[in-house]
Design an enzyme around this catalytic site. Structure first.
Site, PDB file in Angstrom:
ATOM      1  CD  GLU A 291      -3.243   0.755   2.046  1.00 44.12           C
ATOM      2  OE1 GLU A 291      -4.327   0.208   1.773  1.00 44.12           O
ATOM      3  OE2 GLU A 291      -2.976   1.202   3.186  1.00 44.12           O
TER       4      GLU A 291
ATOM      5  CG  HIS B 271       7.093 -29.422   4.232  1.00 45.90           C
ATOM      6  ND1 HIS B 271       7.777 -30.604   4.116  1.00 45.90           N
ATOM      7  CD2 HIS B 271       7.704 -28.741   5.234  1.00 45.90           C
ATOM      8  CE1 HIS B 271       8.746 -30.652   5.022  1.00 45.90           C
ATOM      9  NE2 HIS B 271       8.713 -29.533   5.721  1.00 45.90           N
TER      10      HIS B 271
ATOM     11  CE  LYS C 235     -11.663   1.965   0.840  1.00 48.51           C
ATOM     12  NZ  LYS C 235     -11.128   2.982   1.781  1.00 48.51           N
TER      13      LYS C 235
HETATM   14  O1  G6P Z   1      -8.940   3.082   9.759  1.00 47.20           O
HETATM   15  P1  G6P Z   1      -9.880   3.298   8.628  1.00 47.20           P
HETATM   16  O2  G6P Z   1     -10.068   4.733   8.300  1.00 47.20           O
HETATM   17  O3  G6P Z   1     -11.170   2.591   8.860  1.00 47.20           O
HETATM   18  O4  G6P Z   1      -9.226   2.681   7.314  1.00 47.20           O
HETATM   19  C1  G6P Z   1      -8.934   1.322   7.216  1.00 47.20           C
HETATM   20  C2  G6P Z   1      -8.130   1.043   5.967  1.00 47.20           C
HETATM   21  O5  G6P Z   1      -8.921   1.337   4.833  1.00 47.20           O
HETATM   22  C3  G6P Z   1      -8.400   2.024   3.764  1.00 47.20           C
HETATM   23  O6  G6P Z   1      -9.147   1.590   2.687  1.00 47.20           O
HETATM   24  C4  G6P Z   1      -6.961   1.901   3.449  1.00 47.20           C
HETATM   25  O7  G6P Z   1      -6.743   0.925   2.497  1.00 47.20           O
HETATM   26  C5  G6P Z   1      -6.106   1.534   4.632  1.00 47.20           C
HETATM   27  O8  G6P Z   1      -4.925   2.255   4.555  1.00 47.20           O
HETATM   28  C6  G6P Z   1      -6.803   1.779   5.939  1.00 47.20           C
HETATM   29  O9  G6P Z   1      -5.998   1.363   6.972  1.00 47.20           O
END
Ligand code: G6P
Length: 499
Positions: free
Chosen positions: A318, A347, A452
């Site tokens: 990331e 293995h 998302k």
């Molecule tokens: O801690 P939050 O704001 O819920 O985010 C949780 C996670 O979601 C995001 O999509 C990113 O990919 C991450 O870098 C992050 O840690």
């Protein structure tokens, strides 16, 4: 591999009993000279970052995870006191929970349900697993790190009848991530079905004023711990995201922070031959050509370190998996990370590492301490299971070197708070140095939004077709697409209707 080469490039951190061996990476002696400009730039970029520069330009943010383990590095007194106060609050809260001063409806809290995803889960999961001591842990730890209903039910089956002694800790930096929100709402329903007040069994860690912050405040949750925008999710283990669940489990967070701080001191050394993180980043650069040409296999020969590769997958992929560099050039960078544990993986896929495509380099993680207490002899001559484990690590390393396959060996004295803090800090710094070598912003993650966003649209389509089907269950896919205004999404509608 020659003893001379091994000695020449061996680097130790005596304060941690840690060492790194890079001698099995096939770099020529002249390699370091060729990298000297990049090394100096990486050192100055890192100094600027630690000094409070906006090292995350795309989000216009400072990057402060090194301050978390040594608040005297923070660029202002205000930040310094925020960090120090937070650690005191965490310790105070854990003490009250462990003493039963803060308790559940049915008595002292015995179970900890951690809810979070990504950076708000991977660190806590790794640390809880690596440092779990069933006989002395203060609380039994459970995780909800997804939005899988069946996954929720599995955990709630284990917690059945125990919710009155279970403390829920919901962590989300943004406070708006759907998965932990869903997990929290499902948990709340479970508590309510058990006739319990969820808010009196819950705390949150989130950014000030976030949706989750407001939700917790309005419902008078037990506590709200801070998460700051200058801490990235994937580097938040030493913020409340990681320290709170660790302290509640009974892990010594001072030792965790000390291990990270001692490693930060070692990786601040401007003599790169004595700087384990700079050596590690330089080996990544040599092995991958600075362009992800080889994958990083993480191979700890220790069951307790099984979740390290998962933790590093997020930290490294990331951070480094970026489409554009800081000048806006399309670079499509990154290093793929995989691996589980040794000798088990021997293995599984070591067949390919030895004989197949040479598109990887291995990072062996060796732990000198075999176990607490003595071992039974499994073979005459005093041979123990631990001797086998070490022999398998050294043997696999040898077998790979014999076929010109490269490896790095990291050696830890044990699996303790100090060592775990140290290894997390090592990879934080190496990732930062490598990012400077390739000229990218390692501290944002724009690529996660597209999936998302698409999911949001798909949920809108689901809502639209569900409403139409309620009125007329006999509509065809094409008619649903037509009537919902989603012509062209027939396949999606088909998928959404599959039962
Ligand atoms: O801690 P939050 O704001 O819920 O985010 C949780 C996670 O979601 C995001 O999509 C990113 O990919 C991450 O870098 C992050 O840690």
């Amino acid at each position: 591999m020659s003893w001379q080469r091994f000695k020449k490039y061996f680097c130790e951190v005596p304060s941690l009993g840690f060492s790194i061996d890079i001698s099995r990476v096939n770099f020529p002696d002249a390699f370091f000279g060729s990298m000297s400009d990049k090394i100096q730039k990486a050192f100055s970029d890192m100094d600027a970052l630690v000094g409070g520069a906006v090292a995350n330009p795309d989000e216009n943010r400072m990057v402060g995870h090194y301050w978390l383990r040594n608040s005297s590095l923070a660029p202002s007194d205000e930040l310094k006191s925020q960090i120090d106060e937070n650690i005191l609050r965490i310790k105070e809260f854990a003490k009250k929970v462990h003493s039963g001063e803060i308790r559940g409806a049915d008595g002292k809290f015995e179970n900890l349900l951690c809810i979070g995803i990504g950076g708000s889960a991977l660190g806590p999961e790794f640390v809880a697993d690596a440092l779990s001591r069933p006989s002395s842990d203060k609380m039994s730890v459970f995780f909800l790190d997804n939005t899988d209903p069946d996954g929720f039910d599995l955990v709630f089956e284990r917690l059945s009848g125990k919710l009155g002694k279970t403390l829920a800790v919901i962590a989300s930096k943004s406070g708006g991530t759907p998965e932990p929100r869903n997990a929290m709402l499902e948990s709340q329903k479970k508590w309510e079905d058990a006739g319990l007040d969820f808010a009196r069994h819950s705390v949150v860690t989130t950014g000030n004023g976030s949706k989750l912050f407001n939700y917790a405040k309005e419902r008078n949750f037990l506590e709200i711990f801070p998460m700051w925008d200058w801490v990235g999710g994937r580097t938040s283990e030493f913020a409340a995201v990681g320290l709170l669940p660790a302290a509640l489990q009974g892990i010594d967070i001072d030792a965790l922070l000390l291990g990270a701080r001692l490693m930060d001191e070692a990786t601040s050394n401007k003599d790169f031959m004595k700087n384990p993180a700079m050596l590690l980043a330089l080996m990544w650069y040599f092995c991958t050509g600075g362009a992800g040409k080889k994958d990083m296999v993480i191979l700890p020969y220790k069951d307790r370190l099984l979740l390290l590769s998962r933790y590093l997958q997020q930290l490294i992929m990331e951070s480094l998996g970026k489409e554009f560099d800081l000048q806006g050039n399309r670079v499509e960078q990154g290093i793929s990370v995989y691996g589980n544990k040794g000798s088990t993986d021997q293995h599984a896929y070591v067949q390919q590492l030895r004989d197949g495509v040479n598109n990887f380099f291995v990072t062996f993680i060796e732990v000198l301490k075999s176990r607490e207490g003595g071992s039974v002899e499994v073979e005459e001559g005093g041979i123990t299971s631990g001797d086998y484990l070490r022999a398998f690590l050294l043997g696999t390393r040898e077998a790979l070197s014999a076929k010109g396959r490269e490896s790095i060996t990291l050696t830890l004295p044990d699996v303790s708070e100090k060592s775990i803090g140290a290894i997390i800090a090592l990879f934080d710094r190496a990732t930062g140095f490598y990012a400077s070598f390739i000229g990218i912003n390692a501290y944002h993650q724009p690529g996660v939004e597209a999936g998302k966003k698409a999911a949001g649209r798909i949920l809108e389509i689901k809502k639209a077709i569900s409403a139409l089907i309620e009125q007329n269950p006999n509509l065809t896919i094409e008619e649903l697409a037509e009537k919902s205004g989603y012509v062209g999404d027939e396949e999606l509608i088909f998928k959404l209707m599959q039962k």
